[in-house]
Design an enzyme around this catalytic site. Structure first.
Site, short mmCIF file in Angstrom:
data_model
loop_
_atom_site.label_atom_id
_atom_site.label_comp_id
_atom_site.label_asym_id
_atom_site.label_seq_id
_atom_site.Cartn_x
_atom_site.Cartn_y
_atom_site.Cartn_z
N HIS A 53 0.97 -8.38 3.76
CA HIS A 53 0.26 -7.12 3.86
C HIS A 53 -1.01 -7.21 4.70
O HIS A 53 -1.22 -6.41 5.60
CB HIS A 53 -0.11 -6.60 2.47
CG HIS A 53 -0.90 -5.33 2.53
ND1 HIS A 53 -0.33 -4.12 2.91
CD2 HIS A 53 -2.22 -5.07 2.31
CE1 HIS A 53 -1.27 -3.19 2.92
NE2 HIS A 53 -2.42 -3.74 2.55
N ASP A 70 -2.12 5.47 -3.59
CA ASP A 70 -3.54 5.81 -3.39
C ASP A 70 -3.74 6.67 -2.16
O ASP A 70 -3.00 6.60 -1.19
CB ASP A 70 -4.43 4.56 -3.30
CG ASP A 70 -4.72 3.95 -4.67
OD1 ASP A 70 -4.67 4.69 -5.66
OD2 ASP A 70 -5.00 2.74 -4.73
N ARG A 71 -4.81 7.48 -2.23
CA ARG A 71 -5.27 8.38 -1.17
C ARG A 71 -4.39 9.60 -1.00
O ARG A 71 -4.87 10.72 -1.08
CB ARG A 71 -5.42 7.64 0.16
CG ARG A 71 -6.36 6.42 0.09
CD ARG A 71 -6.64 5.87 1.47
NE ARG A 71 -7.36 4.61 1.41
CZ ARG A 71 -8.66 4.48 1.19
NH1 ARG A 71 -9.40 5.55 1.01
NH2 ARG A 71 -9.22 3.27 1.15
N ARG A 119 -16.73 -6.95 5.91
CA ARG A 119 -16.52 -5.50 6.02
C ARG A 119 -15.79 -4.95 4.80
O ARG A 119 -16.08 -3.86 4.32
CB ARG A 119 -15.72 -5.16 7.27
CG ARG A 119 -16.45 -5.41 8.58
CD ARG A 119 -15.65 -4.86 9.74
NE ARG A 119 -15.64 -3.41 9.75
CZ ARG A 119 -14.85 -2.67 10.52
NH1 ARG A 119 -13.97 -3.26 11.32
NH2 ARG A 119 -14.91 -1.35 10.48
N ASP A 124 0.83 -1.21 0.00
CA ASP A 124 0.00 0.00 0.00
C ASP A 124 0.87 1.26 0.00
O ASP A 124 0.75 2.14 0.86
CB ASP A 124 -0.97 0.00 1.19
CG ASP A 124 -2.21 -0.84 0.91
OD1 ASP A 124 -2.21 -1.58 -0.10
OD2 ASP A 124 -3.17 -0.76 1.69
N ASN A 132 -2.78 -4.64 -1.19
CA ASN A 132 -4.00 -4.74 -1.99
C ASN A 132 -4.20 -3.51 -2.88
O ASN A 132 -4.93 -3.57 -3.87
CB ASN A 132 -5.22 -4.95 -1.09
CG ASN A 132 -5.48 -3.79 -0.16
OD1 ASN A 132 -4.60 -3.39 0.61
ND2 ASN A 132 -6.68 -3.24 -0.19
N HIS A 133 -3.55 -2.39 -2.56
CA HIS A 133 -3.69 -1.18 -3.40
C HIS A 133 -2.67 -1.13 -4.53
O HIS A 133 -2.72 -0.20 -5.34
CB HIS A 133 -3.60 0.08 -2.54
CG HIS A 133 -4.90 0.47 -1.92
ND1 HIS A 133 -5.75 1.39 -2.49
CD2 HIS A 133 -5.51 0.02 -0.79
CE1 HIS A 133 -6.82 1.52 -1.72
NE2 HIS A 133 -6.69 0.70 -0.69
#
Length: 607
Positions: free
Chosen positions: A269, A188-189, A341, A185, A217-218
């Site tokens: 991760h 992103d963001r 979730r 990760d 996962n990103h």
């Protein structure tokens, strides 16, 4: 004359009262901070759930909607592409020459810190060398540490360059005697994902045996389109952005899946499941495994086995192995269940952890993937450690970042930090207020997105006022965020003297009491704004970010037909007519899709 004993008694009582008041205020602030972070986290996970229904569609879009000229570049090697790109004399940014050395890395760090952009020629050359190196790496990297060579383990960075620079400042630059593991990760963001990748890839090339990257996962092209990395690259590299993204997509597929320290500490991760098999993970051809949250029934995954190195195996088996280690989260209860979730991976209990550690003779599991207010967290009697390195993740002041130092004793030492721009200049109550306001705005946007469904559910009650219990039940049944609705009541709705909730006040913050033009369409635009942005980024051939009325209709038609969203052409035409285009008949599509911008524009048109 005043009795000194009486004065002393009064002073003690006053001190006790002040302490009680102070503790009460501190407790109230902590409650507000915690529920604000819970709001952020719940909505983040809900977004990931919704990604499952869209992944197939966007994969199809990427494969079939190719930009003009990109098809030729796909068939060219990275070398052929970057050699055709000239670096002008006017370029004042960092310059790279290969093979790289630590002097290049230091110059690059200084340049990126000062917001200089690395030229696309060097970016593509860097990607070529990184891909070459990663292809030689195993799926699971084994590293060793000694008392003279401790290892540093970092978690999610999510585009926060300041955090990476602070880690290097506090802990020292990577070297043969200062090895690192970055646990996925990277992107992103945040706004500096590209810079982080450049820095990580440079150090990987300089210290290939002492600098290690795990996939998160990103590190996936679908999530990158939704959570900002694609937009960032296309904005910074307008001409060569799509080419860079194409090669990054391949590099991500070659990132190792796990790291093992001294044969005792497993670093992945996300986590594990009750079917995780490290021996099988070692054999997968990781670049061919489809692990994203998609329907993989038509994909073919290849597993290397001693009996037949090119035998097709079950796609579901291979994909689930990788999906689990990238998306899973620990839970307190025993057992292993689907991670509802997030919409992917598993929730694994302490028994699942014990099972895997015992099977592979391991001591502990280190993972990332989850926001933690203190930057780290221990679970399963300390056998599962979460490390999260992005400070100020949701809002400035929302959390600390952390990293781990580990020596041969394999006892983790946690180092916390927080990048401070204005955080240290504000009082605690001011920081909490900022975090709370941001969280509530995010939640209110979510409420507005589901306004129609909430209204339909509330309408089942006789009047516009319902009990707090009924209101909380409706909010949870529709939004499914598992939030403390009773605690949030005073922040979201109004109540009458009898304590009943005026449920229409849920929507007052948007001033929706006024007539609004096409409310259902507006809610749909708010709900799917990121996804529409993704479609447009794929279709925007010149990467201008501008869209015409006809292009907007086309984008909406493709998306609405896929999700089976029914809207009359007349409604779309009215929406198109309500938009303020520039003199050339275009609008900035990304700005248009900001949900509150859309709503306020339409309200003003209708008023």
């Amino acid at each position: 004359m005043c009795d000194p004993l009486l004065s002393l008694s009064t002073a003690i009582k006053a001190t006790a009262l002040i302490q009680r008041w102070y503790r009460c205020k501190r407790a109230q602030l902590e409650i507000r901070r915690r529920y604000s972070l819970t709001i952020f986290e719940s909505i983040e996970y809900a977004d990931e759930q919704e990604q499952t229904q869209l992944s197939n569609f966007f994969t199809f879009m990427l494969e079939h909607c190719v930009h003009r000229g990109e098809g030729k570049e796909k068939n060219q090697s990275t070398t052929e592409i970057y050699e055709k790109i000239d670096v002008p004399d006017s370029y004042r940014g960092p310059r790279l020459s290969f093979p790289l050395n630590i002097a290049h890395a230091k110059a690059l760090l200084n340049a990126l810190k000062n917001q200089q952009l690395l030229h696309p020629r060097y970016v593509l050359q860097l990607l070529r060398e990184t891909r070459r190196l990663l292809k030689e790496k195993p799926n699971i990297t084994h590293v060793s540490v000694s008392y003279f060579k401790e290892i540093t383990i970092c978690g999610d960075l999510h585009g926060n360059l300041d955090d990476l620079l602070l880690v290097f400042h506090k802990n020292g630059l990577p070297s043969e005697n200062n090895p690192y593991v970055f646990n996925g990760d990277f992107v992103d963001r945040g706004k500096n994902s590209m810079e982080i990748l450049i820095i990580l890839f440079v150090f990987l090339l300089i210290y290939p045996n002492d600098f290690h990257l795990n996939r998160g996962n990103h590190e996936d092209f679908i999530l990158n389109m939704k959570y900002g990395f694609t937009k960032e690259v296309l904005k910074k590299y307008k001409v060569h952005g799509m080419t860079i993204l194409y090669h990054l997509r391949e590099i991500f597929s070659w990132l190792p899946l796990a790291t093992v320290v001294n044969n005792k500490v497993l670093i992945v991760h996300g986590g594990i499941s009750d079917t995780t098999d490290l021996d099988l993970l070692k054999l997968l051809e990781r670049n061919k495994v489809s692990w994203c949250l998609t329907d993989a029934k038509h994909d073919i995954c290849w597993c290397q086995t001693p009996a037949a190195s090119t035998k097709p195996e079950s796609s579901e088996l291979c994909s689930s192995q990788v999906l689990d280690i990238l998306w899973s989260d620990p839970k307190k209860q025993h057992g292993c269940t689907l991670n509802k979730r997030r919409g992917g991976g598993c929730c694994f209990g302490p028994d699942t952890t014990d099972q895997l550690l015992k099977k592979h003779n391991l001591k502990m599991l280190i993972r990332s993937h989850e926001f933690k207010p203190d930057g780290y967290d221990l679970a399963h009697d300390g056998k599962v450690i979460t490390i999260f390195s992005a400070s100020n993740y949701y809002e400035e002041g929302s959390n600390r970042g952390a990293y781990i130092r580990m020596n041969p004793d394999l006892v983790p030492h946690f180092i916390q930090y927080q990048v401070c721009v204005s955080t240290d200049k504000r009082k605690n109550w001011e920081r909490v207020k900022t975090i709370e306001q941001s969280a509530l705005q995010t939640l209110q946007k979510r409420i507005f997105i589901h306004k129609q469904k909430l209204m339909d559910t509330f309408a089942k009650y006789d009047s516009g006022r319902i009990s707090v219990s009924d209101w909380a039940a409706v909010m949870e049944s529709v939004l499914q965020l598992k939030l403390p609705w009773r605690t949030l009541k005073s922040r979201l709705v109004k109540t009458d003297p009898d304590g009943n909730v005026d449920y229409m006040s849920c929507f007052y913050y948007m001033d929706t009491a006024r007539p609004m033009h096409q409310p259902t369409l507006v809610e749909t635009l708010c709900k799917y704004s990121r996804d529409l942005q993704m479609i447009f980024n794929i279709m925007d051939e010149d990467q201008s970010g501008l869209i015409s009325p006809d292009e907007f209709r086309k984008t909406w038609k493709i998306f609405s037909s896929y999700l089976d969203i029914h809207s009359h052409d007349e409604a779309i035409d009215k929406l198109v007519q309500s938009i303020d285009y520039n003199k050339d008949g275009y609008i900035d599509f990304n700005e248009f899709l900001e949900a509150f911008h859309v709503v306020h524009k339409l309200e003003n048109k209708a008023a």
